[in-house]
Write a protein that holds these residues in place. Sequence first.
Motif, PDB file in Angstrom:
ATOM      1  N   ILE A  77       0.838  -1.204   0.000  1.00 42.84           N
ATOM      2  CA  ILE A  77       0.000   0.000   0.000  1.00 42.84           C
ATOM      3  C   ILE A  77       0.871   1.251   0.000  1.00 42.84           C
ATOM      4  O   ILE A  77       1.961   1.265   0.560  1.00 42.84           O
ATOM      5  N   ASP A  78       0.351   2.294  -0.673  1.00 43.36           N
ATOM      6  CA  ASP A  78       1.161   3.493  -0.875  1.00 43.36           C
ATOM      7  C   ASP A  78       0.999   4.464   0.287  1.00 43.36           C
ATOM      8  O   ASP A  78       0.238   4.227   1.237  1.00 43.36           O
ATOM      9  N   ASN A  79       1.715   5.580   0.205  1.00 39.76           N
ATOM     10  CA  ASN A  79       1.732   6.530   1.313  1.00 39.76           C
ATOM     11  C   ASN A  79       0.358   7.116   1.610  1.00 39.76           C
ATOM     12  O   ASN A  79      -0.003   7.337   2.774  1.00 39.76           O
ATOM     13  N   ARG A  80      -0.423   7.388   0.558  1.00 38.60           N
ATOM     14  CA  ARG A  80      -1.766   7.922   0.777  1.00 38.60           C
ATOM     15  C   ARG A  80      -2.639   6.915   1.528  1.00 38.60           C
ATOM     16  O   ARG A  80      -3.396   7.284   2.435  1.00 38.60           O
ATOM     17  N   GLN A  81      -2.521   5.659   1.163  1.00 42.13           N
ATOM     18  CA  GLN A  81      -3.307   4.628   1.835  1.00 42.13           C
ATOM     19  C   GLN A  81      -2.869   4.468   3.293  1.00 42.13           C
ATOM     20  O   GLN A  81      -3.708   4.333   4.192  1.00 42.13           O
ATOM     21  N   ILE A  82      -1.560   4.485   3.520  1.00 42.55           N
ATOM     22  CA  ILE A  82      -1.051   4.357   4.897  1.00 42.55           C
ATOM     23  C   ILE A  82      -1.565   5.518   5.750  1.00 42.55           C
ATOM     24  O   ILE A  82      -2.026   5.315   6.880  1.00 42.55           O
ATOM     25  N   ALA A  83      -1.507   6.734   5.209  1.00 41.62           N
ATOM     26  CA  ALA A  83      -1.970   7.902   5.963  1.00 41.62           C
ATOM     27  C   ALA A  83      -3.464   7.811   6.246  1.00 41.62           C
ATOM     28  O   ALA A  83      -3.923   8.157   7.347  1.00 41.62           O
ATOM     29  N   ALA A  84      -4.240   7.347   5.274  1.00 46.16           N
ATOM     30  CA  ALA A  84      -5.690   7.214   5.471  1.00 46.16           C
ATOM     31  C   ALA A  84      -6.002   6.136   6.505  1.00 46.16           C
ATOM     32  O   ALA A  84      -6.902   6.301   7.341  1.00 46.16           O
ATOM     33  N   LEU A  85      -5.273   5.031   6.459  1.00 49.03           N
ATOM     34  CA  LEU A  85      -5.473   3.969   7.434  1.00 49.03           C
ATOM     35  C   LEU A  85      -5.153   4.464   8.841  1.00 49.03           C
ATOM     36  O   LEU A  85      -5.894   4.186   9.798  1.00 49.03           O
ATOM     37  N   ALA A  86      -4.066   5.206   8.967  1.00 49.56           N
ATOM     38  CA  ALA A  86      -3.680   5.747  10.276  1.00 49.56           C
ATOM     39  C   ALA A  86      -4.726   6.723  10.793  1.00 49.56           C
ATOM     40  O   ALA A  86      -5.069   6.711  11.993  1.00 49.56           O
ATOM     41  N   LYS A  87      -5.263   7.545   9.919  1.00 51.13           N
ATOM     42  CA  LYS A  87      -6.268   8.530  10.325  1.00 51.13           C
ATOM     43  C   LYS A  87      -7.509   7.849  10.876  1.00 51.13           C
ATOM     44  O   LYS A  87      -8.162   8.375  11.799  1.00 51.13           O
ATOM     45  N   ARG A  88      -7.831   6.669  10.355  1.00 54.54           N
ATOM     46  CA  ARG A  88      -9.024   5.930  10.796  1.00 54.54           C
ATOM     47  C   ARG A  88      -8.694   4.887  11.843  1.00 54.54           C
ATOM     48  O   ARG A  88      -9.513   4.034  12.158  1.00 54.54           O
ATOM     49  N   ARG A  89      -7.471   4.937  12.381  1.00 55.50           N
ATOM     50  CA  ARG A  89      -7.003   4.061  13.464  1.00 55.50           C
ATOM     51  C   ARG A  89      -7.038   2.585  13.077  1.00 55.50           C
ATOM     52  O   ARG A  89      -7.221   1.709  13.925  1.00 55.50           O
ATOM     53  N   GLY A  90      -6.864   2.320  11.780  1.00 58.34           N
ATOM     54  CA  GLY A  90      -6.687   0.951  11.338  1.00 58.34           C
ATOM     55  C   GLY A  90      -5.259   0.499  11.572  1.00 58.34           C
ATOM     56  O   GLY A  90      -4.422   1.236  12.104  1.00 58.34           O
ATOM     57  N   VAL A  91      -4.960  -0.723  11.166  1.00 59.19           N
ATOM     58  CA  VAL A  91      -3.630  -1.289  11.377  1.00 59.19           C
ATOM     59  C   VAL A  91      -3.183  -2.012  10.118  1.00 59.19           C
ATOM     60  O   VAL A  91      -3.956  -2.747   9.494  1.00 59.19           O
ATOM     61  N   MET A  92      -1.909  -1.818   9.748  1.00 55.09           N
ATOM     62  CA  MET A  92      -1.294  -2.590   8.672  1.00 55.09           C
ATOM     63  C   MET A  92      -0.268  -3.528   9.303  1.00 55.09           C
ATOM     64  O   MET A  92       0.555  -3.115  10.118  1.00 55.09           O
ATOM     65  N   GLY A  93      -0.345  -4.804   8.919  1.00 54.80           N
ATOM     66  CA  GLY A  93       0.620  -5.775   9.410  1.00 54.80           C
ATOM     67  C   GLY A  93       1.751  -5.915   8.395  1.00 54.80           C
ATOM     68  O   GLY A  93       1.523  -6.344   7.259  1.00 54.80           O
ATOM     69  N   ILE A  94       2.966  -5.557   8.782  1.00 54.49           N
ATOM     70  CA  ILE A  94       4.107  -5.670   7.882  1.00 54.49           C
ATOM     71  C   ILE A  94       4.463  -7.149   7.733  1.00 54.49           C
ATOM     72  O   ILE A  94       4.651  -7.859   8.723  1.00 54.49           O
ATOM     73  N   THR A  95       4.534  -7.599   6.476  1.00 55.68           N
ATOM     74  CA  THR A  95       4.784  -9.008   6.221  1.00 55.68           C
ATOM     75  C   THR A  95       6.277  -9.269   6.020  1.00 55.68           C
ATOM     76  O   THR A  95       7.053  -8.345   5.761  1.00 55.68           O
ATOM     77  N   PHE A  96       6.662 -10.533   6.126  1.00 57.98           N
ATOM     78  CA  PHE A  96       8.078 -10.903   6.071  1.00 57.98           C
ATOM     79  C   PHE A  96       8.457 -11.525   4.732  1.00 57.98           C
ATOM     80  O   PHE A  96       9.535 -12.102   4.604  1.00 57.98           O
ATOM     81  N   TYR A  97       7.600 -11.417   3.727  1.00 57.98           N
ATOM     82  CA  TYR A  97       7.850 -12.062   2.441  1.00 57.98           C
ATOM     83  C   TYR A  97       8.811 -11.201   1.620  1.00 57.98           C
ATOM     84  O   TYR A  97       8.512 -10.035   1.322  1.00 57.98           O
ATOM     85  N   PRO A  98       9.980 -11.729   1.228  1.00 55.79           N
ATOM     86  CA  PRO A  98      10.984 -10.909   0.528  1.00 55.79           C
ATOM     87  C   PRO A  98      10.478 -10.230  -0.736  1.00 55.79           C
ATOM     88  O   PRO A  98      10.928  -9.129  -1.068  1.00 55.79           O
ATOM     89  N   GLU A  99       9.553 -10.864  -1.461  1.00 54.91           N
ATOM     90  CA  GLU A  99       9.066 -10.248  -2.700  1.00 54.91           C
ATOM     91  C   GLU A  99       8.359  -8.925  -2.430  1.00 54.91           C
ATOM     92  O   GLU A  99       8.392  -8.010  -3.256  1.00 54.91           O
ATOM     93  N   PHE A 100       7.722  -8.795  -1.268  1.00 55.07           N
ATOM     94  CA  PHE A 100       7.036  -7.551  -0.913  1.00 55.07           C
ATOM     95  C   PHE A 100       7.962  -6.581  -0.184  1.00 55.07           C
ATOM     96  O   PHE A 100       7.740  -5.368  -0.219  1.00 55.07           O
ATOM     97  N   LEU A 101       8.992  -7.121   0.469  1.00 57.67           N
ATOM     98  CA  LEU A 101       9.979  -6.276   1.140  1.00 57.67           C
ATOM     99  C   LEU A 101      10.916  -5.620   0.136  1.00 57.67           C
ATOM    100  O   LEU A 101      11.391  -4.511   0.348  1.00 57.67           O
TER     101      LEU A 101
END
Length: 320
Positions: A205-229
């Motif tokens: 997810i991009d910066n706009r999505q992260i900021a919107a999620l934070a504003k609504r007190r949601g949570v993003m779980g950072i994954t450990f999969y190298p392809e996404f890292l």
Amino acid sequence: MFQAVDAHCDTLLKVLDEGFSFSDDGAAAVNARSLRRGGVVLQFFAAYIGEAYKPYGSLRRALELIEAYHRMVDGHRRFLFPIRWKEELAEVEKRCGALLAIEGGEALVGSLSLLDIFFRLGVRSIGLTWNQRNLLADGSWEERSRGGLTRFGRQVVERMETLGMVVDAAHIAPAGFWDLCAICRRPWLVSHTCCRSLQDHPRNIDNRQIAALAKRRGVMGITFYPEFLGESRGDMEGVADHIEQACQVGGGVEHVGIGSDFDGADRSARGLTEAGCLPRLWEALGRRGFSDDQIRAVAGGNLMRLLAQSLPERPCEIPE
């Protein structure tokens, strides 16, 4: 040791397809011993609907995985217990909580009534899509279509919030994410993802999505999969990079957690190959200047807060 909550693993696939016993050390990244070593007090267990079962076998596959979950929990009651009600979150101090999730709205086969049935079976979170388009929304592979939630998808989200189920937007296309911003009344989850600004992958997810999620007190779980890292960040320090970036973009730590994807991805970040490795990640964050309170929030506090805001209260028992 910091208490951890992991928003995503695929260990149920090993339980069902490989006959894995939860007490077998080393047979899976998530097992009784590794969870203890890692300080995990609550683990999300996903019933992943693989492509081979879509669309017509989705319901059957979901039910088989749900039965595997109940067998696993029932066979290890001294260590595991199912998380269904808000009040049960307080019990994770004694035993590890197991939260049942479904990964892929295909399991609903277009029936809103099945959502209530899944709830009765103990399901407390549903990932609306995997990578493909389904009856709820477009998945991340369909990003260019700009398709968001369907009418049925909106009904599912509204009913999930009424029941007290966590809406999971992992894998959803951006248009569907922004639809959730418009209709969700409660914080929602992106259970396993990374920062697109560090690795341009449609699953992130991009910066706009992260900021919107934070504003609504949601949570993003950072994954450990190298392809996404990102291959240059395919180790524990790379995971820490994504955690740090997500915190900076969202203006704090309150919207960041972990969603390992253990036992689902074909490989994991170097140094984070099983649940028992998690204390190393907290040490890495400490070396970067994260305070104990900040690490505590990322490790599990933020996800516990989201669950406390989302899960239903236990219904009153009617005396006979």
